[in-house]
Motif scaffolding. Structure first.
Motif, PDB file in Angstrom:
ATOM      1  N   GLN A   1      43.133  41.472  51.938  1.00 39.29           N
ATOM      2  CA  GLN A   1      42.523  40.873  50.743  1.00 39.29           C
ATOM      3  C   GLN A   1      41.732  41.908  49.952  1.00 39.29           C
ATOM      4  O   GLN A   1      41.773  41.921  48.717  1.00 39.29           O
ATOM      5  N   ILE A   2      41.003  42.773  50.648  1.00 36.81           N
ATOM      6  CA  ILE A   2      40.230  43.812  49.964  1.00 36.81           C
ATOM      7  C   ILE A   2      41.168  44.795  49.266  1.00 36.81           C
ATOM      8  O   ILE A   2      40.947  45.163  48.105  1.00 36.81           O
ATOM      9  N   ILE A   3      42.234  45.201  49.952  1.00 38.44           N
ATOM     10  CA  ILE A   3      43.188  46.126  49.336  1.00 38.44           C
ATOM     11  C   ILE A   3      43.836  45.491  48.106  1.00 38.44           C
ATOM     12  O   ILE A   3      43.967  46.134  47.058  1.00 38.44           O
ATOM     13  N   ALA A   4      44.212  44.235  48.192  1.00 37.87           N
ATOM     14  CA  ALA A   4      44.806  43.539  47.045  1.00 37.87           C
ATOM     15  C   ALA A   4      43.812  43.439  45.892  1.00 37.87           C
ATOM     16  O   ALA A   4      44.167  43.668  44.725  1.00 37.87           O
ATOM     17  N   ALA A   5      42.566  43.106  46.205  1.00 39.79           N
ATOM     18  CA  ALA A   5      41.540  43.018  45.161  1.00 39.79           C
ATOM     19  C   ALA A   5      41.305  44.384  44.529  1.00 39.79           C
ATOM     20  O   ALA A   5      41.171  44.506  43.301  1.00 39.79           O
ATOM     21  N   TYR A   6      41.278  45.432  45.341  1.00 40.19           N
ATOM     22  CA  TYR A   6      41.029  46.773  44.817  1.00 40.19           C
ATOM     23  C   TYR A   6      42.172  47.247  43.926  1.00 40.19           C
ATOM     24  O   TYR A   6      41.933  47.803  42.850  1.00 40.19           O
ATOM     25  N   THR A   7      43.403  47.025  44.335  1.00 41.83           N
ATOM     26  CA  THR A   7      44.519  47.453  43.491  1.00 41.83           C
ATOM     27  C   THR A   7      44.567  46.632  42.205  1.00 41.83           C
ATOM     28  O   THR A   7      44.941  47.156  41.153  1.00 41.83           O
ATOM     29  N   GLY A   8      44.156  45.375  42.261  1.00 39.58           N
ATOM     30  CA  GLY A   8      44.023  44.572  41.042  1.00 39.58           C
ATOM     31  C   GLY A   8      42.947  45.135  40.130  1.00 39.58           C
ATOM     32  O   GLY A   8      43.112  45.186  38.901  1.00 39.58           O
ATOM     33  N   TYR A   9      41.854  45.567  40.721  1.00 36.44           N
ATOM     34  CA  TYR A   9      40.753  46.188  39.973  1.00 36.44           C
ATOM     35  C   TYR A   9      41.228  47.467  39.265  1.00 36.44           C
ATOM     36  O   TYR A   9      40.961  47.665  38.081  1.00 36.44           O
ATOM     37  N   ILE A  10      41.968  48.312  39.971  1.00 32.09           N
ATOM     38  CA  ILE A  10      42.479  49.551  39.368  1.00 32.09           C
ATOM     39  C   ILE A  10      43.421  49.217  38.210  1.00 32.09           C
ATOM     40  O   ILE A  10      43.360  49.842  37.148  1.00 32.09           O
ATOM     41  N   ALA A  11      44.271  48.211  38.382  1.00 34.59           N
ATOM     42  CA  ALA A  11      45.155  47.785  37.292  1.00 34.59           C
ATOM     43  C   ALA A  11      44.346  47.275  36.101  1.00 34.59           C
ATOM     44  O   ALA A  11      44.687  47.552  34.941  1.00 34.59           O
ATOM     45  N   CYS A  12      43.254  46.574  36.375  1.00 37.91           N
ATOM     46  CA  CYS A  12      42.361  46.087  35.317  1.00 37.91           C
ATOM     47  C   CYS A  12      41.765  47.261  34.539  1.00 37.91           C
ATOM     48  O   CYS A  12      41.736  47.256  33.309  1.00 37.91           O
TER      49      CYS A  12
END
Length: 133
Positions: free
Chosen positions: A5-16
């Motif tokens: 979940q943290i990795i998914a949230a972080y990669t979403g953050y980078i895309a943002c």
């Protein structure tokens, strides 16, 4: 949050960030976020990032390495960009530079709460002073 979940949230953050999607930054960053020991909150964080993109119009966050140990994630980010003026008090002035950032994020309640960042400013200085890059 789990590791995945943290990795998914972080990669979403980078895309943002790379999409400069400031309207949705709140999905990833806490209202009470701190950066390098200073409480700047979501709005301060947003202003910092907007300033980064104004100084570096072609800025792209590239994940080199990720290490996750919940609630923490550590990233080695790489940059290859062309700042328009000074960068970290160095007169880059349109010169292409490459550098890295080692950054640690602590997640709380599903969002980034704490950020500790170290940018390789010496790499930038070496390129500006010697003409490399």
């Amino acid at each position: 949050m789990t590791r995945d979940q943290i990795i998914a949230a972080y990669t979403g953050y980078i895309a943002c960030l790379n999409g400069q999607d400031w309207q949705n930054l709140h999905q990833y960053v806490s209202e009470t976020a701190s950066y390098n020991g200073t409480l700047i909150g979501l709005e301060g964080y947003r202003k910092m990032l907007i300033g980064d993109f104004q100084a570096i119009p072609d800025l792209t966050f590239n994940i080199g390495r990720l290490i996750c140990d919940p609630p923490w994630i550590a990233a080695h980010l790489t940059f290859d960009c062309t700042p328009v003026g000074d960068l970290f008090d160095l007169p880059v002035n349109g010169k292409r530079v490459q550098f890295t950032e080692n950054v640690f994020y602590e997640f709380a309640d599903g969002k980034i709460q704490t950020v500790t960042s170290v940018i390789d400013k010496a790499a930038i200085a070496a390129q500006v002073c010697t003409g490399e890059g």
